[in-house]
Enzyme design. Structure first.
Site, mmCIF file in Angstrom:
data_model
loop_
_atom_site.group_PDB
_atom_site.id
_atom_site.type_symbol
_atom_site.label_atom_id
_atom_site.label_comp_id
_atom_site.label_asym_id
_atom_site.label_seq_id
_atom_site.Cartn_x
_atom_site.Cartn_y
_atom_site.Cartn_z
ATOM 1 N N GLY A 523 0.798 -1.220 0.000
ATOM 2 C CA GLY A 523 0.000 0.000 0.000
ATOM 3 C C GLY A 523 0.829 1.268 0.000
ATOM 4 O O GLY A 523 0.379 2.319 -0.439
ATOM 5 N N VAL A 527 9.188 -2.383 -2.933
ATOM 6 C CA VAL A 527 10.398 -2.774 -2.229
ATOM 7 C C VAL A 527 11.337 -3.429 -3.229
ATOM 8 O O VAL A 527 10.936 -4.313 -3.994
ATOM 9 C CB VAL A 527 10.098 -3.745 -1.071
ATOM 10 C CG1 VAL A 527 11.392 -4.108 -0.343
ATOM 11 C CG2 VAL A 527 9.114 -3.129 -0.090
ATOM 12 N N LYS A 541 12.807 0.207 0.627
ATOM 13 C CA LYS A 541 11.376 0.480 0.624
ATOM 14 C C LYS A 541 11.177 1.876 0.048
ATOM 15 O O LYS A 541 11.502 2.882 0.673
ATOM 16 C CB LYS A 541 10.820 0.392 2.047
ATOM 17 C CG LYS A 541 9.335 0.716 2.159
ATOM 18 C CD LYS A 541 8.893 0.630 3.612
ATOM 19 C CE LYS A 541 7.445 1.068 3.786
ATOM 20 N NZ LYS A 541 7.025 1.050 5.200
ATOM 21 N N ASP A 638 0.066 -3.378 12.851
ATOM 22 C CA ASP A 638 -0.132 -4.009 11.540
ATOM 23 C C ASP A 638 0.652 -5.316 11.462
ATOM 24 O O ASP A 638 1.318 -5.608 10.474
ATOM 25 C CB ASP A 638 0.303 -3.063 10.421
ATOM 26 C CG ASP A 638 -0.269 -3.485 9.056
ATOM 27 O OD1 ASP A 638 -1.277 -4.205 9.042
ATOM 28 O OD2 ASP A 638 0.307 -3.095 8.030
#
Length: 826
Positions: A523, A527, A541, A638
Site C-alpha cells: 500500500g 520494495v 522500501k 499491523d
C-alpha cells in the site's frame, strides 16, 4: 620452480577438509603434487590441492579461493572418479601430459592435451586458471591445456562460456549433484549452437530456461541485466573461430563468481563481502515463472502481473478457450485468421515491441541484410513466421528469420532503456499490420482522455468541498502524530540517528530500480533488492508519491526502528529523503516474507513443524521486546504474515513500523479516529471503537498463530459452506474435539502433537473478545515454552459467519466515525 616447503593444517570446523601448505605456483616434469601439498598462485588468490567435500569420504583435486576464510571450491578435476584414500598425486608424466594418479598408480584423471610438451610446466594463475604450457614459451597465453576450457559449476571472471569452433570444444557449466558430491548434476548452462546462438540452461536433456539471443547490446530476454553496474562488464563474441560469453570485473578488489545451484535450480552470482565474511547473492536466474521454458506454448505471451500470466499474442486466440488454465497453457494459441501463401497482397507483418525473441532453434540469420530486405525475404517464404534485426546497434542491422510456431515468448522491460529493446515482426493478415504497442498506447490515451473529462464534468463540483474537508482532517491527524512524536522522542524527529544514503547510491544499488530487483509491492509503494558498492545486500522500501504514508509517518518509522535493536526485528541501515523520494534502507532478507511460504502449497513443504514453532517463538520474543523491553513502548498495529520477514536461516524478523505508535512508560492504551491496518488481523475493539493497546498486537499474534498452524489465510471465506472465517472454523473444530483437522496437511509426519495443540490453545487465548482477557506477550512467551496447564479460553473476537454479519449491519452505527484502511501486503 619446485615445492620448497609445506605445513599440514586441518580443521573440523570447515565445510571441506583441506590440506594446506606454503608452496610455489607451479610444478615441472620432474615434480609432483601430493596430498600434503598445495599450489598457490603468484599473488595468493587461488590454491590447488586435494579436498574432501562436505560429509563425503571421497577425495578430489580442486581449486579454491586462497584469500578468503570461507573455503569455496571453484573447479574440480576428477569429478567422475573420486579417490577414496590419501594416495592422490598430480604430476606431468614422461610424455608431457598432466595426470592425476590414485592407488597403485591408476590414472584417476588426465588433461586432454592435443600437443605433446617438451619442457612442460603446470602453473596456477591468479585468475584461477590451471594451465599446462612449455616452460620457455614466448607467448605466455599459448597454453597446451587450461582448466578454464573445462569448467565445473563455477564461472570465474575471464572464463569463456561457449564454443571453440576450430576444435569443437564446448565450455559448459554443470552443477554439482549435492554439496557432498561434485559429480555432474542435471543442471547445466551453455551456448546452444545454431544459426542464431543463445544461452540456454538445461535440466538433463530438456530446456529449462532460455535467456534469448545476443542483439548487439544485450540478451533479448534480459535487456536490463547487462546495463552499467559497478561490479562487472559482459561481452558476447561470435566469429568464424569462436562463440562465447565472458565477463570481467571492473575493480580487481572485488571477488565475484557465478554458480549453478542444483538444489535451487538457479544460476546465481555472488560477491564476497569482507566485512561480513560471507558470500552475498548479487542476483539469480530464473527470477519468475515467465522465465520457465515455453510456459505459454506456441504464440503464447507470458506477462508477469496479468491474470492469467499466459496471454495470446494479438491476432491469436487460445487453442483451448474453455479450459485456459495452468495445465492447458502449454497448448498455446492459434491464429484467429488463417493465412494463405497464394495472395501475398493479403499478407503483412505486425510490429511487436518488448518481446523476448522466440526460440531460435529454427531460425536463419544473415548479418549483411537490412530490415527491408529481411521483410521481403520472409514475405516470399511461406514458412517464415517472423523476422527482426539480428543486431540493434547503430539503428539496427542484420536479418533474423523464424520458421514454424513461435515459442518461449514473454513480455520484457528495459526500465527506460528502450534502445536495448528488440522489435519483432510477426506474420499477419495485411489488415492487422500495425505497431501493436503504438496502437495500444493510442487506445489507452483515448480511454484516459474520455475518463478524465467525464470525471471532471461529473465530480468537479464535489472536489472543492472534499479537498477542504480532507485538508482539515490531514492537519488534525498531523497535529496528533506530531504531538505523539514530540512527547515521546523530545525533538529527535529531525535527528534520524541512522546513516543517510544519497539517491544516486540507491539508484546504482538497485540497477535504477530494475524490475528484476523488485521484491514486493504494498500500500505504501515498492520494495527493491539492492547491492551496495561493497557488495552488501539491502532492501529498499520506496514510498509511492501517492502513498498514504506522509513525511511524519516516514520519520516515525525511521525514529522507531533506529532505536530498536533485537534479533527478531528487521534492522534499519539508513534512509533517503531527496526531492519527492522517501526511502528506507533495510537489511536484506533472502527468504522474503512468511506469507510467501505458509500460503504457497509448494514452499510450505519447506517449513516443517519444528521450523514453524521456531518462527512462532521468534515473533513472540520480538513483540515482547516491543511491548515491554525496548526503550520505547511500541504497538505495531499491523502485525501480519507479510510483515514477518525471514533471514537466510529462516529466523523471523518483524518489519514495517509505518503505522506503529509510541506509548509513554506507564501508558497502556490509546484511541484514534483513523483506524489503519489489515482486515482479518484487527482486534475487535480497534476496528470498531478505534481503541488500541498492546493487546491489539496480541490479537493479531493469535491470528498469525492460526495461519502458521493451518497454512490458510484468515481473511475472507475459509470453510466450504462459506459461513466461517479461519477463526470461526478453528474454534468449531476445537469445541468438537477435532482440532488436528486444522493442521496444514504438509506438516504430517513432522508434528509434535502436544506442542501444536498447545500453540492452538494459546492462539484462542490471544483471540478472546475482551482485550482484558487476553494474555500479555510475556505470558505468551512463557506459555509457549512451558508445560503447565492453560486457562480455558472465553468467547472469541471476530467469530462471525453469514448470519451474524447480516445482523450486525442492522445495529446502530458507532458513535465514533472511523475508516478502516484496507491494506495489502507490503
Amino acid at each position: 620452480m619446485g615445492i620448497f616447503a609445506f605445513v599440514l593444517l586441518s580443521s573440523s570446523l570447515l565445510p571441506f577438509f583441506f590440506v594446506l601448505s606454503y608452496a610455489a605456483d607451479s610444478i615441472k616434469k620432474s615434480e609432483s603434487l601430493s596430498e600434503s601439498i598445495t599450489l598457490v598462485s603468484k599473488h595468493e588468490s587461488y590454491a590447488l590441492g586435494f579436498f574432501r567435500p562436505g560429509n563425503s569420504s571421497n577425495r578430489y583435486l580442486g581449486i579454491w579461493y586462497n584469500n578468503i576464510p570461507v573455503r569455496t571450491v571453484v573447479w574440480v578435476a576428477n569429478r567422475l572418479n573420486p579417490i577414496n584414500d590419501s594416495s592422490g598425486m598430480l604430476m606431468v608424466n614422461s610424455s608431457g601430459s598432466l595426470v592425476l594418479l590414485s592407488q597403485n598408480r591408476t590414472v584417476a584423471w588426465s588433461a586432454n592435451s592435443t600437443k605433446q610438451a617438451l619442457n612442460p610446466i603446470v602453473q596456477l594463475l591468479d585468475s584461477g586458471n590451471l594451465v599446462l604450457r612449455e616452460e620457455n614459451e614466448e607467448d605466455p597465453e599459448n597454453y597446451l591445456w587450461q582448466s578454464f576450457d573445462y569448467p565445473s559449476d563455477t564461472w570465474l571472471p575471464g572464463m569463456k562460456l561457449g564454443w571453440d569452433l576450430r576444435t569443437g570444444l564446448e565450455r559448459r557449466l554443470t552443477a554439482w549433484k549435492s554439496p557432498d558430491d561434485p559429480s555432474p548434476g542435471e543442471l547445466s548452462v551453455g551456448i546452444e549452437l545454431h544459426n542464431y546462438p543463445e544461452i540456454v540452461m538445461n535440466k538433463g536433456t530438456e530446456k529449462f530456461f532460455r535467456i534469448g539471443p545476443w542483439n548487439g547490446l544485450s540478451l533479448s530476454g534480459l535487456p536490463d541485466l547487462l546495463k552499467e553496474n559497478p561490479v562487472y562488464t559482459y561481452d558476447f563474441v561470435i566469429n568464424s573461430d569462436e562463440v562465447y560469453f565472458i565477463y570481467n570485473l571492473i575493480k580487481n578488489s572485488v571477488i565475484s563468481r557465478a554458480l549453478l545451484n542444483e538444489t535451487s535450480s538457479l544460476y546465481e552470482r555472488y560477491i564476497w563481502v569482507s566485512e561480513d565474511k560471507k558470500w552475498s547473492l548479487y542476483f539469480s536466474m530464473p527470477k519468475d515463472k515467465c522465465e520457465g521454458y515455453n510456459l505459454c506454448g506456441p504464440y503464447g505471451n507470458c506477462i508477469i502481473g496479468d491474470s492469467p500470466i499466459c496471454q495470446c499474442v494479438e491476432g491469436f486466440k487460445h487453442k483451448s478457450p474453455d479450459t485456459w488454465n495452468p495445465d492447458e497453457w502449454s497448448k498455446g494459441c492459434v491464429r484467429i485468421t488463417q493465412l494463405s501463401c497464394k495472395d501475398k497482397d493479403k499478407i503483412g507483418f505486425a510490429k511487436f515491441v518488448g518481446l523476448k525473441m522466440p526460440d531460435t532453434t529454427y531460425s536463419w540469420v544473415n548479418g549483411s541484410m537490412n530490415l527491408n530486405e529481411c521483410r521481403v525475404k520472409c514475405l516470399n517464404n511461406c514458412s517464415c513466421t517472423a523476422y527482426a534485426n539480428s543486431n540493434i546497434t547503430d539503428g539496427g542491422s542484420g536479418c533474423a528469420m523464424w520458421f514454424g510456431d513461435l515459442i518461449d515468448i514473454r513480455q520484457v522491460t528495459a526500465n527506460g532503456r528502450d534502445a536495448y529493446m528488440q522489435n519483432v515482426y510477426i506474420r499477419m493478415p495485411a489488415s492487422e499490420e500495425v505497431n501493436h504497442k503504438e496502437e495500444k498506447d493510442k487506445q489507452k490515451m483515448k480511454v484516459i482522455v474520455i475518463v478524465v473529462v467525464a470525471i471532471a464534468v461529473v465530480f468537479g463540483v464535489l472536489l472543492i468541498p472534499y479537498c477542504i474537508s480532507k485538508r482539515a482532517n490531514f492537519r488534525a491527524e498531523k497535529m496528533e502524530n506530531n504531538v505523539m512524536i514530540d512527547q515521546n522522542i523530545e525533538g529527535q524527529s529531525e535527528d534520524m540517528e541512522v546513516p543517510f544514503f544519497t539517491l544516486a547510491t540507491i539508484v546504482i544499488a538497485t540497477n535504477n530500480f530494475s524490475s528484476y530487483n523488485k521484491l514486493g509491492e504494498g500500500g505504501f509503494g515498492l520494495v527493491y533488492k539492492g547491492t551496495l558498492i561493497d557488495g552488501k545486500e539491502i532492501a529498499v522500501k520506496r514510498l509511492s508519491r501517492k502513498s498514504g504514508q506522509g513525511l511524519s509517518e516516514f520519520k516515525n518509522e525511521v525514529i522507531l526502528i533506529a532505536k530498536l535493536q533485537h534479533r527478531n526485528l528487521v534492522r534499519l541501515l539508513g534512509y533517503c529523503i531527496e526531492g519527492d523520494e522517501k526511502m528506507l534502507i533495510y537489511e536484506y532478507m533472502p527468504n522474503g516474507s512468511l506469507d510467501s511460504f505458509i500460503f504457497d502449497e509448494t514452499k510450505a513443504k519447506v517449513l516443517g513443524w519444528s521450523m514453524r514453532f521456531n518462527i512462532i517463538c521468534g515473533i513472540a520474543r520480538g513483540l515482547l521486546y516491543l511491548h515491554e523491553d525496548s526503550r520505547l513502548r511500541i504497538i505495531h498495529r499491523d502485525l501480519k504474515a507479510s510483515n514477518i520477514l525471514l533471514d537466510s536461516k529462516m529466523n523471523p524478523k518483524i518489519s514495517d513500523f509505518g503505522m506503529a505508535r509510541i506509548f509513554g512508560g506507564d501508558q497502556i492504551e490509546g484511541n484514534t479516529n483513523r483506524v489503519v491496518g489489515t482486515y482479518g488481523y484487527m482486534a475487535p475493539e480497534y476496528a470498531i471503537d478505534g481503541l488500541f493497546s498492546v493487546k491489539s498486537d496480541v490479537f493479531s499474534f493469535g491470528i498469525l498463530l492460526l495461519e502458521i498452524i493451518s497454512g490458510k489465510k484468515n481473511r475472507g471465506s475459509f470453510h466450504l459452506d462459506n459461513t466461517q472465517n479461519l477463526v470461526g472454523h478453528a474454534w468449531k473444530l476445537w469445541q468438537e474435539d477435532r482440532p488436528l483437522e486444522l493442521i496444514d496437511t504438509c506438516l504430517k509426519g513432522s508434528v509434535i502433537q502436544s506442542e501444536i495443540l498447545r500453540c492452538l490453545h494459546i492462539s484462542f487465548l490471544c483471540l478472546q473478545q475482551h482485550h482484558n482477557d487476553r494474555p500479555n506477550m510475556s505470558c505468551v512467551v512463557m506459555m509457549l515454552h512451558g508445560e503447565s496447564s492453560l486457562p480455558k479460553p472465553k468467547e472469541l473476537g471476530f467469530f462471525v459467519g453469514k448470519k451474524s454479519t447480516s445482523s450486525s449491519e442492522n445495529q446502530s452505527s458507532s458513535t465514533n466515525e472511523i475508516t478502516i484502511t484496507m491494506l495489502e501486503a507490503r
